[in-house]
Enzyme design. Structure first.
Site, PDB file in Angstrom:
ATOM      1  N   PHE A  35     -10.978  -0.777 -10.837  1.00 59.03           N
ATOM      2  CA  PHE A  35     -11.040   0.620 -10.388  1.00 59.03           C
ATOM      3  C   PHE A  35     -12.040   1.452 -11.177  1.00 59.03           C
ATOM      4  CE2 PHE A  35      -8.087   1.558  -6.952  1.00 59.03           C
ATOM      5  CZ  PHE A  35      -7.595   0.274  -6.768  1.00 59.03           C
ATOM      6  N   ASN A  73      -0.740   6.075  -8.153  1.00 62.54           N
ATOM      7  CA  ASN A  73      -1.883   6.395  -7.287  1.00 62.54           C
ATOM      8  C   ASN A  73      -2.753   7.496  -7.881  1.00 62.54           C
ATOM      9  OD1 ASN A  73      -1.558   4.432  -5.458  1.00 62.54           O
ATOM     10  ND2 ASN A  73      -0.782   5.706  -3.804  1.00 62.54           N
ATOM     11  N   LYS A  93     -12.179   0.636   3.040  1.00 65.52           N
ATOM     12  CA  LYS A  93     -12.525  -0.443   2.101  1.00 65.52           C
ATOM     13  C   LYS A  93     -12.611  -1.748   2.876  1.00 65.52           C
ATOM     14  CE  LYS A  93      -7.998  -1.901   0.576  1.00 65.52           C
ATOM     15  NZ  LYS A  93      -7.210  -2.295  -0.557  1.00 65.52           N
ATOM     16  N   THR A 102       6.221   6.546   1.033  1.00 71.76           N
ATOM     17  CA  THR A 102       5.948   7.373  -0.144  1.00 71.76           C
ATOM     18  C   THR A 102       6.388   8.794   0.187  1.00 71.76           C
ATOM     19  OG1 THR A 102       4.084   5.952  -0.625  1.00 71.76           O
ATOM     20  CG2 THR A 102       4.167   8.056  -1.795  1.00 71.76           C
ATOM     21  N   LEU A 134       1.514  -2.284  -2.259  1.00 76.59           N
ATOM     22  CA  LEU A 134       0.572  -3.238  -1.667  1.00 76.59           C
ATOM     23  C   LEU A 134      -0.758  -2.573  -1.336  1.00 76.59           C
ATOM     24  CD1 LEU A 134       0.279  -2.636   1.614  1.00 76.59           C
ATOM     25  CD2 LEU A 134       2.449  -3.800   1.713  1.00 76.59           C
ATOM     26  N   ARG A 135      -1.806  -3.385  -1.316  1.00 80.62           N
ATOM     27  CA  ARG A 135      -3.140  -2.900  -0.943  1.00 80.62           C
ATOM     28  C   ARG A 135      -3.496  -3.487   0.413  1.00 80.62           C
ATOM     29  NH1 ARG A 135      -5.884  -5.850  -5.785  1.00 80.62           N
ATOM     30  NH2 ARG A 135      -4.354  -7.308  -4.981  1.00 80.62           N
ATOM     31  N   ASP A 148      10.514   0.139  15.716  1.00 82.54           N
ATOM     32  CA  ASP A 148       9.364   1.048  15.793  1.00 82.54           C
ATOM     33  C   ASP A 148       9.405   1.779  17.133  1.00 82.54           C
ATOM     34  OD1 ASP A 148       6.439   1.049  14.056  1.00 82.54           O
ATOM     35  OD2 ASP A 148       6.509   2.070  15.996  1.00 82.54           O
ATOM     36  N   CYS A 194      -3.547   6.522   1.377  1.00 74.93           N
ATOM     37  CA  CYS A 194      -2.620   6.815   0.276  1.00 74.93           C
ATOM     38  C   CYS A 194      -3.180   7.728  -0.811  1.00 74.93           C
ATOM     39  CB  CYS A 194      -2.156   5.520  -0.368  1.00 74.93           C
ATOM     40  SG  CYS A 194      -1.104   4.567   0.727  1.00 74.93           S
ATOM     41  N   ARG A 228      -8.041   5.737   8.016  1.00 76.11           N
ATOM     42  CA  ARG A 228      -7.469   6.996   7.519  1.00 76.11           C
ATOM     43  C   ARG A 228      -8.211   7.468   6.266  1.00 76.11           C
ATOM     44  NH1 ARG A 228      -1.175   5.299   7.890  1.00 76.11           N
ATOM     45  NH2 ARG A 228      -2.074   3.309   7.280  1.00 76.11           N
TER      46      ARG A 228
HETATM   47  N1  LIG Z   1      -0.765   1.676   3.979  1.00 75.38           N
HETATM   48  C1  LIG Z   1      -0.668   1.448   2.682  1.00 75.38           C
HETATM   49  O1  LIG Z   1      -1.520   0.804   2.075  1.00 75.38           O
HETATM   50  C2  LIG Z   1       0.526   1.938   1.916  1.00 75.38           C
HETATM   51  C3  LIG Z   1       0.759   1.450   0.604  1.00 75.38           C
HETATM   52  C4  LIG Z   1       1.855   1.918  -0.100  1.00 75.38           C
HETATM   53  C5  LIG Z   1       2.688   2.876   0.482  1.00 75.38           C
HETATM   54  N2  LIG Z   1       2.431   3.359   1.732  1.00 75.38           N
HETATM   55  C6  LIG Z   1       3.350   4.339   2.312  1.00 75.38           C
HETATM   56  O2  LIG Z   1       4.176   3.662   3.243  1.00 75.38           O
HETATM   57  C7  LIG Z   1       4.481   4.529   4.351  1.00 75.38           C
HETATM   58  C8  LIG Z   1       4.055   3.869   5.650  1.00 75.38           C
HETATM   59  O3  LIG Z   1       2.654   3.727   5.639  1.00 75.38           O
HETATM   60  P1  LIG Z   1       1.889   2.813   6.706  1.00 75.38           P
HETATM   61  O4  LIG Z   1       0.477   2.758   6.265  1.00 75.38           O
HETATM   62  O5  LIG Z   1       2.646   1.538   6.894  1.00 75.38           O
HETATM   63  O6  LIG Z   1       2.028   3.740   8.023  1.00 75.38           O
HETATM   64  P2  LIG Z   1       1.651   3.369   9.512  1.00 75.38           P
HETATM   65  O7  LIG Z   1       1.225   4.627  10.146  1.00 75.38           O
HETATM   66  O8  LIG Z   1       0.766   2.172   9.558  1.00 75.38           O
HETATM   67  O9  LIG Z   1       3.042   2.913  10.158  1.00 75.38           O
HETATM   68  C9  LIG Z   1       4.106   3.762  10.389  1.00 75.38           C
HETATM   69  C10 LIG Z   1       4.886   3.231  11.592  1.00 75.38           C
HETATM   70  O10 LIG Z   1       6.088   4.003  11.714  1.00 75.38           O
HETATM   71  C11 LIG Z   1       6.363   4.129  13.106  1.00 75.38           C
HETATM   72  N3  LIG Z   1       7.330   5.209  13.287  1.00 75.38           N
HETATM   73  C12 LIG Z   1       7.147   6.547  13.244  1.00 75.38           C
HETATM   74  N4  LIG Z   1       8.318   7.191  13.431  1.00 75.38           N
HETATM   75  C13 LIG Z   1       9.262   6.244  13.581  1.00 75.38           C
HETATM   76  C14 LIG Z   1      10.676   6.282  13.777  1.00 75.38           C
HETATM   77  N5  LIG Z   1      11.338   7.437  13.843  1.00 75.38           N
HETATM   78  N6  LIG Z   1      11.331   5.123  13.909  1.00 75.38           N
HETATM   79  C15 LIG Z   1      10.664   3.945  13.842  1.00 75.38           C
HETATM   80  N7  LIG Z   1       9.341   3.841  13.653  1.00 75.38           N
HETATM   81  C16 LIG Z   1       8.652   4.980  13.505  1.00 75.38           C
HETATM   82  C17 LIG Z   1       4.990   4.350  13.717  1.00 75.38           C
HETATM   83  O11 LIG Z   1       4.983   4.081  15.102  1.00 75.38           O
HETATM   84  C18 LIG Z   1       4.133   3.361  12.914  1.00 75.38           C
HETATM   85  O12 LIG Z   1       4.068   2.091  13.540  1.00 75.38           O
HETATM   86  C19 LIG Z   1       3.767   5.843   4.054  1.00 75.38           C
HETATM   87  O13 LIG Z   1       4.657   6.706   3.410  1.00 75.38           O
HETATM   88  C20 LIG Z   1       2.668   5.434   3.095  1.00 75.38           C
HETATM   89  O14 LIG Z   1       2.282   6.478   2.257  1.00 75.38           O
HETATM   90  C21 LIG Z   1       1.376   2.897   2.458  1.00 75.38           C
END
Ligand SMILES: NC(=O)c1ccc[n+]([C@@H]2O[C@H](COP(=O)([O-])OP(=O)(O)OC[C@H]3O[C@@H](n4cnc5c(N)ncnc54)[C@H](O)[C@@H]3O)[C@@H](O)[C@H]2O)c1
Length: 458
Positions: free
Chosen positions: A276, A235, A347, A123, A162-163, A30, A287, A354
């Site tokens: 839902f 979604n 939630k 995603t 995941l949720r 990260d 999301c 977000r």
């Molecule tokens: N949050 C959810 O519930 C959820 C569920 C399903 C899918 N998703 C998808 O998963 C993806 C991630 O979502 P999230 O909620 O975990 O995001 P998040 O913002 O919590 O985490 C993203 C992480 O990526 C890091 N990052 C950014 N650029 C980087 C790079 N070049 N190298 C390494 N790390 C880097 C950021 O510092 C951050 O810690 C998104 O596409 C989202 O749509 C999220």
């Protein structure tokens, strides 16, 4: 197996930690060094049930490490997940800058004499597997001067379902695992990675017992495009289901029916299902809105007007605005009044803000010159960090937030709010007005206590 995960956020951190707990060797990469340090100290940088004890376990067993340095972990990996953020842009399309960075970095660090499966867990818009493959190739060429001669890497899609709030549970006991690739070897390698989950032959961690109904997890293997579409369609369907419940709720209000009974009545139909269908102030989170917008954007790119999806979006926006309308109907004027907000997170069970409905409601209240006091059991630190200039007050307890307020607005259905009786609440309010955006209280009881109570659809 040797696994690298780019992005230690809600998805990457939980996925990496669970895979490490199942015995894989995981490196989280990260760019946020503070986050990396916290993870290495076994501190959870996000609020997620069970995460801290999971981190302690995998740090003690040396199965998980976090770093900001892609070397040497990327070159030694067999599977590389890209789980960075893909936040929405003004036009509705997701921002792929972070995916681009992670892909180029991957290309710069893979070795020409090995084979890697690079997995899009973020995603990403339909067709992105090709794009990511191109970016990895760019990185590879930057380092070696030419594209790899053999199949050094292939990009697979493995959408995440995941949720937040039950992320570890959902990762260990998912409804299904979806893998998209045109290469059998890549699908086999990924199936091997997930084998303990697919076969459910691991010992459940304490506090997260295996549901008795689960024996095996269905595996869907398909092409990359269909895998990417499965995520968006899932979604879009879930958000449509909630918007449907809200549309019916609005009609219920007009005809005098009760949405909670109506939805129980339709939810028992197995073709519909009971989940839902909660009417309220609408969906939010990182999301639903983003993915719905991205699917609409893709449809329009291909010349198709997705009317149902656009309506899903509209109903949701209208639902948020209706909270202020209800308040204005009960409290005139709103200007100069003290308004208490219970719940900030989109939630219960998470500190994620977000696209949380509470944010737009607070903004509207501030525009109306109301004085806002908020309480949320876990999301207030995030609120203070992310919106330091908002003129709001933070209460130290739910009851303190409502002391002397002219109205209470309930934005998140945290269980702790249900523990208070309406009598207890109204005794502290300056005026007996409650706008219950999550339908957690009983309207009959409110009526008995002469409370101006407004739920949604009842
Ligand atoms: N949050 C959810 O519930 C959820 C569920 C399903 C899918 N998703 C998808 O998963 C993806 C991630 O979502 P999230 O909620 O975990 O995001 P998040 O913002 O919590 O985490 C993203 C992480 O990526 C890091 N990052 C950014 N650029 C980087 C790079 N070049 N190298 C390494 N790390 C880097 C950021 O510092 C951050 O810690 C998104 O596409 C989202 O749509 C999220």
């Amino acid at each position: 197996m040797n696994v690298v995960v780019f992005g230690a956020g809600y998805v990457g951190l939980v996925t990496g930690a669970v895979l490490a707990d199942l015995g894989h060797q995981v490196t989280l990469i990260d760019v946020n060094r503070a986050k990396v340090d916290r993870i290495n100290r076994a501190e959870a940088p996000i609020f997620e049930f069970g995460l801290e004890s999971l981190l302690q376990r995998v740090r003690n067993s040396h199965k998980l490490e976090a770093t900001s340095n892609p070397s040497p972990a990327v070159s030694e990996a067999e599977i590389i997940f890209i789980a960075v953020g893909t936040p929405p842009q003004e036009d509705g399309s997701p921002n792929l800058d972070y995916v681009h960075q992670a892909a180029v970095t991957t290309g710069q660090h893979v070795n020409a004499d090995r084979k890697y499966v690079i997995v899009n867990k973020a995603t990403v818009p339909i067709g992105s597997a090709n794009l990511v493959e191109m970016w990895i190739d760019d990185g590879f060429r930057q380092r070696w001067g030419e594209s790899p001669t053999s199949d050094v890497f292939t990009v697979a899609s493995n959408p995440e379902f995941l949720r937040e709030g039950s992320a570890i549970h959902d990762t260990l006991y998912p409804d299904r695992i979806v893998l998209g690739s045109d290469h059998t070897w890549a699908l086999e390698r990924l199936a091997q990675l997930y084998r303990p989950i697919l076969d459910q032959n691991f010992d459940p961690p304490s506090g997260l017992p295996r549901p008795s109904s689960i024996t095996k997890i269905p595996l869907i293997t398909t092409d990359q495009l269909s895998a990417e579409m499965i995520k968006y369609a899932a979604n879009a369907f879930l958000s449509t289901k909630i918007s449907f419940a809200n549309e019916v709720a609005n009609i219920c209000e007009r005809v005098g029916a009760d949405i909670t009974t109506v939805m129980s009545g339709i939810g028992l139909d197995t073709r519909i299902g009971s989940k839902f269908l909660n009417a309220g102030i609408g969906w939010g989170g990182s999301c639903f809105g983003k993915d719905l917008d991205a699917l609409i954007y893709t449809a329009l790119e291909y010349g198709y007007q997705p009317q149902l999806l656009e309506s899903t979006r509209q109903v949701n926006s209208q639902q948020r605005r209706s909270v202020i309308k209800r308040l204005q109907e009960e409290l005139k004027p709103v200007k100069g009044r003290r308004i208490a907000i219970w719940g900030l997170a989109f939630k219960p069970g998470t500190d994620d803000l977000r696209d949380a409905p509470a944010l737009s409601v607070i903004q509207d209240l501030l525009h109306l010159n109301a004085r806002v006091t908020v309480y949320d059991p876990v999301a207030m630190d995030n609120m203070q960090q992310q919106y330091p200039n908002w003129d709001i007050r933070y209460a130290s307890s739910a009851l303190q937030a409502i002391q002397g307020a002219h109205a209470l607005l309930i934005m998140t259905e945290w269980d702790m709010f249900r523990q208070f009786s309406l009598e207890e609440i109204v005794g502290r309010l300056e005026m007996p007005i409650i706008i219950d955006g999550r339908n957690i209280f009983d309207p009959e009881e409110a009526k008995r206590l002469s409370i101006h109570y407004r739920g949604i659809g009842r």
